[in-house]
Design an enzyme around this catalytic site. Structure first.
Site, PDB file in Angstrom:
ATOM      1  CB  SER A   1      -0.952  -0.001   1.200  1.00 48.72           C
ATOM      2  OG  SER A   1      -0.292  -0.309   2.410  1.00 48.72           O
TER       3      SER A   1
ATOM      4  CE1 TYR B   1      -1.404  -9.455 -11.999  1.00 46.28           C
ATOM      5  CE2 TYR B   1      -2.830  -9.265 -13.919  1.00 46.28           C
ATOM      6  CZ  TYR B   1      -2.505  -8.909 -12.624  1.00 46.28           C
ATOM      7  OH  TYR B   1      -3.283  -7.994 -11.957  1.00 46.28           O
TER       8      TYR B   1
END
Length: 269
Positions: free
Chosen positions: A20, A159
């Site tokens: 974050s 991914y």
């Protein structure tokens, strides 16, 4: 069931948002702080973590925010994080890596790296925090997924596969938490405007175009399914996370909730 107001109030809740220090994760940390949560900002680099936590405090002056540096893709580092933050009410598994690589050139080591970061890191934290949530009768587990989990892109198959696995992780742990007051969901983010995506766009369309033109070309040539026809802003993902973290979303669990700009061309998810 008691009547609820439409305001999102996370006062008294402790929220951990992995990865974050920037982008979507930082937007989520800020939005949760605005809703009243005590927020733990996380990343690998201590300096960047403290800088990111300070930016959240600047944006939300009355907030309670702390930074904990740890690499949650590493088991030992995760153990140190759990000592610092032994319990949370809201877990946001946001950490993830992505990048364009021809599918036939992805070796075993790279496949393992994507699995470690994009799947196993979240599993470790869910395994650690979910029992306490279940005992307390409240908890929110959210994993930031991607449209690539459903529409696997040819330029980054590893991914897409890792994000597909993440949807199964969410569904499975939602069943573990059934009937306890804890919800477990994925947030299916569409193409989102972050620094990493800007680099990804340059990889695909070149770096000689002004950003607005490069973005339009990227959406037109590589993400033409988008009904939004622009990149999503991180705060738009954060808005959904704040809702799903709240009491208002008490009946939403085991799902893949879309904030994809209409990119995924299917009814479900």
């Amino acid at each position: 069931m008691p009547q609820q107001t439409l305001g999102i109030d996370l006062s008294g809740r402790i929220a951990l948002v992995t990865g974050s220090t920037q982008g979507i994760g930082h937007a989520i940390a800020t939005r949760l702080a605005e809703a009243g949560a005590v927020v733990v900002v996380n990343g690998r680099d201590g300096g960047r973590v403290e800088d990111a936590a300070a930016r959240v405090r600047d944006a939300v002056p009355d907030s309670t925010v702390r930074g904990v540096a740890a690499d949650v893709a590493d088991a030992d580092s995760t153990a140190a994080l759990l000592e610092e933050v032994p319990a949370v009410d809201i877990l946001v598994n946001n950490l993830g890596i992505f990048g364009a690589t021809p599918a036939l050139e992805i070796d075993d080591a790279e496949w393992r790296r994507y699995f470690e970061v994009n799947v196993l890191a979240g599993v470790r934290l869910i395994r650690a925090y979910l029992p306490g949530m279940m005992e307390r009768g409240f908890g929110r587990v959210l994993s930031i997924s991607s449209d690539s989990s459903v529409v696997v892109p040819a330029e980054m198959v590893h991914y897409g596969v890792s994000k597909s696995a993440g949807l199964a992780v969410t569904r499975g742990f939602a069943k573990v938490a059934a009937g306890t007051g804890v919800t477990v969901n994925s947030v299916l983010a569409g193409p989102t405007h972050t620094g990493g995506v800007e680099e990804f766009v340059e990889q695909l369309v070149g770096s000689d175009l002004p950003w607005d033109e490069a973005q339009q070309k990227f959406m037109r040539e590589h993400r033409p399914q988008s009904l939004l026809q622009r990149l999503i802003e991180p705060v738009e993902i954060a808005n959904m996370v704040a809702y799903l973290s709240s009491d208002l979303a008490s009946a939403t669990t085991g799902g893949a909730v879309r904030v994809d700009g209409g990119y995924v061309d299917s009814i479900l998810p």
